[in-house]
Design a protein around this motif. Structure first.
Motif, PDB file in Angstrom:
ATOM      1  N   LYS A  89       0.914  -1.156   0.160  1.00  8.23           N
ATOM      2  CA  LYS A  89      -0.005  -0.017   0.017  1.00  8.23           C
ATOM      3  C   LYS A  89       0.922   1.473  -0.078  1.00  8.23           C
ATOM      4  N   ASN A  90       1.929   1.229   0.711  1.00  4.61           N
ATOM      5  CA  ASN A  90       2.585   2.661   0.780  1.00  4.61           C
ATOM      6  C   ASN A  90       3.503   2.605  -0.434  1.00  4.61           C
ATOM      7  N   TYR A  91       3.728   1.418  -1.002  1.00  2.90           N
ATOM      8  CA  TYR A  91       4.570   1.513  -2.324  1.00  2.90           C
ATOM      9  C   TYR A  91       3.739   2.350  -3.365  1.00  2.90           C
ATOM     10  N   LEU A  92       2.607   1.831  -3.566  1.00  2.00           N
ATOM     11  CA  LEU A  92       1.772   2.437  -4.537  1.00  2.00           C
ATOM     12  C   LEU A  92       0.828   3.776  -4.184  1.00  2.00           C
ATOM     13  N   ALA A  93       1.334   4.368  -2.986  1.00  2.00           N
ATOM     14  CA  ALA A  93       0.806   5.608  -2.362  1.00  2.00           C
ATOM     15  C   ALA A  93       1.163   6.819  -3.476  1.00  2.00           C
ATOM     16  N   LYS A  94       2.169   6.693  -4.217  1.00  2.00           N
ATOM     17  CA  LYS A  94       2.756   7.565  -5.003  1.00  2.00           C
ATOM     18  C   LYS A  94       1.895   7.672  -6.116  1.00  2.00           C
ATOM     19  N   TYR A  95       0.896   6.863  -6.335  1.00  2.00           N
ATOM     20  CA  TYR A  95       0.048   7.101  -7.532  1.00  2.00           C
ATOM     21  C   TYR A  95      -1.250   7.551  -7.194  1.00  2.00           C
ATOM     22  N   PRO A  96      -1.791   8.803  -7.128  1.00  2.00           N
ATOM     23  CA  PRO A  96      -3.058   8.971  -6.656  1.00  2.00           C
ATOM     24  C   PRO A  96      -4.376   8.494  -7.296  1.00  2.00           C
ATOM     25  N   THR A  97      -4.110   8.051  -8.258  1.00  2.00           N
ATOM     26  CA  THR A  97      -5.100   7.177  -9.068  1.00  2.00           C
ATOM     27  C   THR A  97      -5.384   5.713  -8.951  1.00  2.00           C
ATOM     28  N   ILE A  98      -4.473   5.340  -8.121  1.00  2.00           N
ATOM     29  CA  ILE A  98      -4.597   3.875  -7.818  1.00  2.00           C
ATOM     30  C   ILE A  98      -5.263   3.881  -6.443  1.00  2.00           C
ATOM     31  N   GLN A 128     -10.532 -11.911   7.825  1.00  2.00           N
ATOM     32  CA  GLN A 128     -11.684 -12.025   8.690  1.00  2.00           C
ATOM     33  C   GLN A 128     -12.109 -13.620   8.819  1.00  2.00           C
ATOM     34  N   LYS A 129     -12.144 -14.142   7.630  1.00  2.60           N
ATOM     35  CA  LYS A 129     -12.799 -15.349   7.447  1.00  2.60           C
ATOM     36  C   LYS A 129     -11.953 -16.592   7.883  1.00  2.60           C
ATOM     37  N   ILE A 130     -10.591 -16.225   7.853  1.00  3.38           N
ATOM     38  CA  ILE A 130      -9.451 -17.413   8.292  1.00  3.38           C
ATOM     39  C   ILE A 130      -8.957 -16.851   9.420  1.00  3.38           C
ATOM     40  N   ASP A 131      -9.393 -15.836  10.380  1.00  2.00           N
ATOM     41  CA  ASP A 131      -8.836 -15.550  11.569  1.00  2.00           C
ATOM     42  C   ASP A 131      -7.130 -14.964  11.094  1.00  2.00           C
ATOM     43  N   GLY A 132      -7.086 -14.331  10.138  1.00  2.00           N
ATOM     44  CA  GLY A 132      -6.038 -13.931  10.015  1.00  2.00           C
ATOM     45  C   GLY A 132      -5.687 -12.298  10.083  1.00  2.00           C
ATOM     46  N   ASN A 133      -4.674 -11.468   9.869  1.00  2.00           N
ATOM     47  CA  ASN A 133      -4.626 -10.165  10.223  1.00  2.00           C
ATOM     48  C   ASN A 133      -4.833  -9.364   8.860  1.00  2.00           C
ATOM     49  N   CYS A 134      -4.939  -9.890   7.689  1.00  2.00           N
ATOM     50  CA  CYS A 134      -5.053  -9.213   6.450  1.00  2.00           C
ATOM     51  C   CYS A 134      -5.750 -10.057   5.414  1.00  2.00           C
ATOM     52  N   GLY A 135      -6.286  -9.275   4.780  1.00  2.00           N
ATOM     53  CA  GLY A 135      -7.144  -9.698   3.542  1.00  2.00           C
ATOM     54  C   GLY A 135      -6.384  -9.665   2.171  1.00  2.00           C
ATOM     55  N   ASN A 136      -6.854 -10.109   1.111  1.00  2.00           N
ATOM     56  CA  ASN A 136      -6.514 -10.231  -0.318  1.00  2.00           C
ATOM     57  C   ASN A 136      -6.473  -8.676  -0.601  1.00  2.00           C
ATOM     58  N   LEU A 137      -5.301  -8.213  -1.232  1.00  2.00           N
ATOM     59  CA  LEU A 137      -5.292  -6.840  -2.005  1.00  2.00           C
ATOM     60  C   LEU A 137      -5.535  -6.912  -3.539  1.00  2.00           C
ATOM     61  N   ILE A 138      -6.484  -5.941  -3.799  1.00  2.00           N
ATOM     62  CA  ILE A 138      -6.977  -6.007  -5.244  1.00  2.00           C
ATOM     63  C   ILE A 138      -6.330  -4.524  -5.949  1.00  2.00           C
ATOM     64  N   VAL A 139      -5.595  -4.450  -6.824  1.00  2.00           N
ATOM     65  CA  VAL A 139      -5.549  -3.297  -7.562  1.00  2.00           C
ATOM     66  C   VAL A 139      -5.708  -3.436  -8.928  1.00  2.00           C
ATOM     67  N   LYS A 140      -6.677  -2.362  -9.321  1.00  2.00           N
ATOM     68  CA  LYS A 140      -7.182  -2.390 -10.800  1.00  2.00           C
ATOM     69  C   LYS A 140      -6.820  -1.326 -11.672  1.00  2.00           C
ATOM     70  N   ILE A 141      -6.007  -1.339 -12.888  1.00  2.00           N
ATOM     71  CA  ILE A 141      -5.780  -0.390 -13.966  1.00  2.00           C
ATOM     72  C   ILE A 141      -6.599  -0.606 -14.932  1.00  2.00           C
ATOM     73  N   PRO A 142      -7.179   0.427 -15.177  1.00  2.00           N
ATOM     74  CA  PRO A 142      -8.014   0.362 -16.550  1.00  2.00           C
ATOM     75  C   PRO A 142      -7.334   0.655 -17.739  1.00  2.00           C
TER      76      PRO A 142
END
Length: 367
Positions: free
Chosen positions: A29-38, A47-61
């Motif tokens: 997330k911090n790496y991609l913060a340099k791109y305001p449109t992302i 939450q479903k697996i009792d973990g501390n993080c979910g999948n991250l999704i980035v879409k570039i049209p």
């Protein structure tokens, strides 16, 4: 040092065992913060697996088709303290931990590819980048991803394979695993052993009649864990065996698992013991035709970069198996990580750089 190698070294230093991928997710997330449109979306898989993080999704049209790149954020242990070393062009750990090229090589390639898309002006397909959790534990992140993130995707390229750069995993096995449980009868081993039924003895006879390991060129099976008994002076009353089988042939897999179950049931009956099993089919394997369109673009990209393409079989699965099970055309590509899941894991800096050039070309060749 190239940018792709710098990214990988930074990622490799971050511990991220399964269900504890949050620090890597924050890096992304911090790496991609340099791109305001992302916009970096995070789903609820954690939450479903009792973990501390979910999948991250980035879409570039972009244009058509819609392609998705996948790599997983989690690694196997030991990964509490990772100190990557770059010597003579090869990246390793210091020998006390895994390196995490499986699959931080894929993560680094995806971040570098996003840089390419955001900074270089060229026509490109619509691209989604999926950073998954908990791949090392039964591919849970990919399995629990909401379908809405996949509905419009035409092709998925998973960056999580082994073999020389240019390798596509075109054949993976079907699998079955679960517990084989023998229930005997406890008795005092020194006073009245004849009144007991030793579950270990029963299981040993059943296993001795089976072929374990390499069955044929397409099929394997294994008993990896055994649990049973309460004390040395008690005839073992129960024994549970963790069993798995794999085969490129669904028919052979079915025949093997049926034979195993029938053998245990027969031997248990002979001894007056009971038999229970929880064998279940896993994520299906797949086999791609050489002319498959998803491979055509990759072959052209390899050719452009003077990389030799090869289709390979793999004895294990990846997120590509999950996506194909969910009805999407997917394939696993190699980053040439080596000796994975060990303290001897390594990857060549030149392979990271070469694979990035191939992926850049893939964006041009995919139709």
């Amino acid at each position: 040092m190239s940018e792709i190698v710098k990214i990988f070294l930074e990622l490799a230093k971050i511990p991220s065992p399964s269900k504890k991928e949050r620090p890597v997710a924050e890096y992304i997330k911090n790496y991609l913060a340099k791109y305001p449109t992302i916009e970096v979306l995070e789903d609820r898989t954690g939450q479903k697996i009792d973990g501390n993080c979910g999948n991250l999704i980035v879409k570039i049209p972009g244009g058509s088709p819609h392609i998705l790149f996948d790599a997983h954020m989690d690694t196997v242990a030991p990964c509490d303290a990772i100190n990557p070393q770059l010597k003579n062009g090869v990246i390793t750990s210091d020998g006390t931990s895994i390196l995490g090229a499986d699959d931080k090589s894929g993560l680094a390639l995806m971040l570098a590819l996003i840089d390419h898309l955001m900074t270089d002006d060229f026509p490109h397909p619509t691209c989604t980048f999926l950073f998954t959790v908990c791949e090392e534990q039964s591919l849970m992140g990919a399995k629990l991803l909401e379908q809405k993130y996949l509905d419009s995707v035409d092709y998925i390229y998973v960056l999580d394979g082994e073999g020389p750069i240019g390798t596509a995993v075109v054949k993976t096995p079907h699998g079955c695993k679960g517990t084989l449980k023998v229930i005997g009868k406890e008795a005092h081993a020194g006073v009245c052993p004849e009144e007991g039924i030793n579950a270990f003895v029963v299981a040993a006879e059943a296993v001795s009649t089976l072929s374990i390991g390499r069955i044929d060129e397409e099929t394997t099976c294994n008993i990896g864990v055994a649990q049973g008994g309460t004390a040395t002076n008690v005839v073992m009353g129960e024994l549970s065996l963790q069993f798995e089988a794999r085969s490129f042939s669904p028919q052979k897999l079915e025949e093997l698992t049926n034979h195993v179950k029938e053998t245990f049931a027969r031997v248990c009956q002979q001894y007056g013991a009971q038999f229970e099993e929880t064998l279940q089919l896993g994520t299906p394997g797949y086999q791609l035709a050489d002319a498959a369109p998803i491979l055509t673009a990759f072959k052209k990209a390899c050719e452009h970069e003077a990389v030799v393409y090869q289709g390979a079989a793999c004895g294990g699965g990846s997120n590509a198996n999950v996506y194909r099970m969910r009805g999407i055309n997917a394939v696993n590509l190699s980053t040439n990580m080596q000796n994975i899941h060990s303290v001897n894991e390594q990857i060549a800096a030149a392979d990271l750089e070469k694979m990035l050039t191939v992926l850049k070309q893939l964006l041009q060749k995919v139709k």
